[in-house]
Design a protein around this motif. Sequence first.
Motif, PDB file in Angstrom:
ATOM      1  N   PHE A   7       1.064  -1.357   0.062  1.00  0.00           N
ATOM      2  CA  PHE A   7      -0.025  -0.002  -0.029  1.00  0.00           C
ATOM      3  C   PHE A   7       1.079   1.196   0.074  1.00  0.00           C
ATOM      4  CE2 PHE A   7      -1.667   3.352   2.785  1.00  0.00           C
ATOM      5  CZ  PHE A   7      -2.677   3.650   1.963  1.00  0.00           C
ATOM      6  N   MET A  40      -9.741  10.182  -4.135  1.00  0.00           N
ATOM      7  CA  MET A  40      -9.559   8.856  -4.271  1.00  0.00           C
ATOM      8  C   MET A  40      -9.729   8.157  -2.940  1.00  0.00           C
ATOM      9  SD  MET A  40      -6.054   8.937  -6.781  1.00  0.00           S
ATOM     10  CE  MET A  40      -6.068   7.369  -7.367  1.00  0.00           C
ATOM     11  N   ARG A  43     -13.164   7.692  -1.794  1.00  0.00           N
ATOM     12  CA  ARG A  43     -13.917   6.516  -2.377  1.00  0.00           C
ATOM     13  C   ARG A  43     -13.331   5.072  -1.715  1.00  0.00           C
ATOM     14  NH1 ARG A  43     -13.643  10.172  -6.141  1.00  0.00           N
ATOM     15  NH2 ARG A  43     -11.639   9.398  -7.088  1.00  0.00           N
ATOM     16  N   VAL A  44     -12.138   5.039  -1.420  1.00  0.00           N
ATOM     17  CA  VAL A  44     -11.564   4.074  -0.813  1.00  0.00           C
ATOM     18  C   VAL A  44     -11.906   3.729   0.648  1.00  0.00           C
ATOM     19  CG1 VAL A  44      -9.250   2.704  -0.141  1.00  0.00           C
ATOM     20  CG2 VAL A  44      -9.371   3.867  -2.201  1.00  0.00           C
ATOM     21  N   ALA A  47     -15.582   2.211   0.654  1.00  0.00           N
ATOM     22  CA  ALA A  47     -15.425   1.196   0.434  1.00  0.00           C
ATOM     23  C   ALA A  47     -15.095   0.194   1.665  1.00  0.00           C
ATOM     24  CB  ALA A  47     -14.688   0.711  -0.832  1.00  0.00           C
ATOM     25  N   LEU A  48     -14.021   0.696   2.202  1.00  0.00           N
ATOM     26  CA  LEU A  48     -13.299   0.073   3.461  1.00  0.00           C
ATOM     27  C   LEU A  48     -14.349   0.021   4.423  1.00  0.00           C
ATOM     28  CD1 LEU A  48      -9.695   1.080   3.953  1.00  0.00           C
ATOM     29  CD2 LEU A  48     -10.593  -1.362   3.449  1.00  0.00           C
ATOM     30  N   ARG A  51     -16.539  -2.833   4.721  1.00  0.00           N
ATOM     31  CA  ARG A  51     -15.880  -3.913   5.012  1.00  0.00           C
ATOM     32  C   ARG A  51     -15.370  -4.245   6.469  1.00  0.00           C
ATOM     33  NH1 ARG A  51     -13.846  -8.051   1.569  1.00  0.00           N
ATOM     34  NH2 ARG A  51     -14.570  -7.555  -0.696  1.00  0.00           N
ATOM     35  N   LEU A  52     -15.005  -3.112   6.875  1.00  0.00           N
ATOM     36  CA  LEU A  52     -14.471  -3.388   8.552  1.00  0.00           C
ATOM     37  C   LEU A  52     -15.466  -3.992   9.461  1.00  0.00           C
ATOM     38  CD1 LEU A  52     -12.571   0.183   8.667  1.00  0.00           C
ATOM     39  CD2 LEU A  52     -11.727  -2.390   8.798  1.00  0.00           C
ATOM     40  N   PRO A  53     -15.056  -4.862  10.360  1.00  0.00           N
ATOM     41  CA  PRO A  53     -15.852  -5.648  11.022  1.00  0.00           C
ATOM     42  C   PRO A  53     -16.655  -4.946  12.209  1.00  0.00           C
ATOM     43  CG  PRO A  53     -13.641  -5.818  11.648  1.00  0.00           C
ATOM     44  CD  PRO A  53     -13.589  -4.934  10.733  1.00  0.00           C
ATOM     45  N   ALA A  76      -6.057  -1.523  10.120  1.00  0.00           N
ATOM     46  CA  ALA A  76      -6.317  -2.182   8.834  1.00  0.00           C
ATOM     47  C   ALA A  76      -5.413  -1.630   7.607  1.00  0.00           C
ATOM     48  CB  ALA A  76      -7.858  -2.292   8.584  1.00  0.00           C
ATOM     49  N   VAL A  77      -5.209  -0.266   7.731  1.00  0.00           N
ATOM     50  CA  VAL A  77      -4.305   0.257   6.861  1.00  0.00           C
ATOM     51  C   VAL A  77      -2.988   0.454   7.211  1.00  0.00           C
ATOM     52  CG1 VAL A  77      -4.154   2.522   5.438  1.00  0.00           C
ATOM     53  CG2 VAL A  77      -6.354   1.661   5.956  1.00  0.00           C
ATOM     54  N   PHE A 122      -4.643  11.849   0.684  1.00  0.00           N
ATOM     55  CA  PHE A 122      -5.387  10.596   0.588  1.00  0.00           C
ATOM     56  C   PHE A 122      -5.879  10.177   1.773  1.00  0.00           C
ATOM     57  CE2 PHE A 122      -5.543   6.005   0.509  1.00  0.00           C
ATOM     58  CZ  PHE A 122      -6.252   5.599  -0.469  1.00  0.00           C
TER      59      PHE A 122
ATOM     60  N   MET B   1      -9.512  -9.778   5.850  1.00  0.00           N
ATOM     61  CA  MET B   1      -9.681  -8.324   6.461  1.00  0.00           C
ATOM     62  C   MET B   1      -9.491  -7.138   5.577  1.00  0.00           C
ATOM     63  SD  MET B   1     -10.131  -6.970   9.226  1.00  0.00           S
ATOM     64  CE  MET B   1      -9.177  -5.472   9.280  1.00  0.00           C
ATOM     65  N   ASP B   3      -7.165  -5.070   5.043  1.00  0.00           N
ATOM     66  CA  ASP B   3      -6.086  -4.871   4.198  1.00  0.00           C
ATOM     67  C   ASP B   3      -5.527  -5.385   3.116  1.00  0.00           C
ATOM     68  OD1 ASP B   3      -5.825  -6.693   6.157  1.00  0.00           O
ATOM     69  OD2 ASP B   3      -3.835  -6.582   6.682  1.00  0.00           O
ATOM     70  N   LEU B   6      -7.501  -3.381   0.588  1.00  0.00           N
ATOM     71  CA  LEU B   6      -6.945  -2.050   0.366  1.00  0.00           C
ATOM     72  C   LEU B   6      -6.281  -1.933  -0.894  1.00  0.00           C
ATOM     73  CD1 LEU B   6      -6.793   0.596   2.152  1.00  0.00           C
ATOM     74  CD2 LEU B   6      -4.656  -0.254   2.739  1.00  0.00           C
ATOM     75  N   PHE B   9      -8.848  -1.764  -3.848  1.00  0.00           N
ATOM     76  CA  PHE B   9      -9.640  -0.523  -3.919  1.00  0.00           C
ATOM     77  C   PHE B   9      -8.709   0.410  -4.613  1.00  0.00           C
ATOM     78  CE2 PHE B   9     -12.260  -1.910  -0.232  1.00  0.00           C
ATOM     79  CZ  PHE B   9     -13.233  -2.661  -1.202  1.00  0.00           C
ATOM     80  N   GLU B  13      -9.083   2.507  -8.079  1.00  0.00           N
ATOM     81  CA  GLU B  13      -9.100   4.189  -8.118  1.00  0.00           C
ATOM     82  C   GLU B  13      -8.018   4.654  -8.947  1.00  0.00           C
ATOM     83  OE1 GLU B  13     -11.094   6.634  -6.836  1.00  0.00           O
ATOM     84  OE2 GLU B  13     -12.275   4.876  -6.327  1.00  0.00           O
TER      85      GLU B  13
END
Lengths: 159, 159
Positions: A7, A40, A43-44, A47-48, A51-53, A76-77, A122, B1, B3, B6, B9, B13
């Motif tokens: 990433f 960007m 939008r990420v 979407a995340l 998804r996150l729990p 997560a990131v 970002f 998860m 990540d 990520l 996504f 983008e």
Amino acid sequence: MADTVLFEFLHSEMVAELWAHEPDPGPGGQKMSLSVLEGMGFRVGQALGERLPRETLAFREELDVLKFLCKDLWVAVFQKQMDSLRTNHQGTYVLQDNSFPLLVRMASGLQYVEEAPKFLAFTCGLLRGTLSTLGIKSLVTTSVAALPASKFQVVIQRP
Amino acid sequence: MADTVLFEFLHSEMVAELWAHEPDPGPGGQKMSLSVLEGMGFRVGQALGERLPRETLAFREELDVLKFLCKDLWVAVFQKQMDSLRTNHQGTYVLQDNSFPLLVRMASGLQYVEEAPKFLAFTCGLLRGTLSTLGIKSLVTTSVAALPASKFQVVIQRP
């Protein structure tokens, strides 16, 4: 492992690419690239956020949502938690990361502080997008006093 | 998860952003965006190649390097291994992923096959960049017969 840095590498390439083809290297063009990056990220983040729990967490209060960003989203990131979260209890939150991963690779020094916004746009969008998915409209801005520490200021937009 | 997705996504983008600001929507412009993506992939691949735990592997042969891409690189980036690796033993390798993650989210159907190159260019660069760090010059091209299966053809460039 490599996926942790994937990433970061991709993010650096994105920043470099946006600035390489900048039609206007002045403040106007700089602003456009920043807003493209922020978009960007938004939008990420949206979407995340889906998804996150978050089922495990009952968001009774706005503060819970912000804690979720500092913990779950950041892990997560960036594989780490945010270092501190402060609030004025009136809808403004300051999230501080003392060693923000996207700035860590930059040499530290005052002369690089003005380059920092490129590497933060970002992530501002990412926070705003995740909050948006969680039903909260916000404005996210950032400041860097001493690299690689970064502060993200989240101001909640009340309807 | 989160990540895991990520990267996906962010990649989407990036593709969307490059095509949104495409100055020339014809074949020339399309080609430029593809080469920008390929270049980003190349540099990310170079950087990743330095990070992957290749000490554990003694690359006695070219084929070992290709196996390393199919296993270690693919797992690091896509959390899965490549499905097959074939070679003509003359420097040409065909790596097949029967369910390429960056294409999985695209609806399947013949009409989308022509959109596929956008979603493969970065990864062609990634393979070429990783090989470059490992000391091998190559040309990497791709073909899609039935989405989301993808073939990457690696042709080694002998000095």
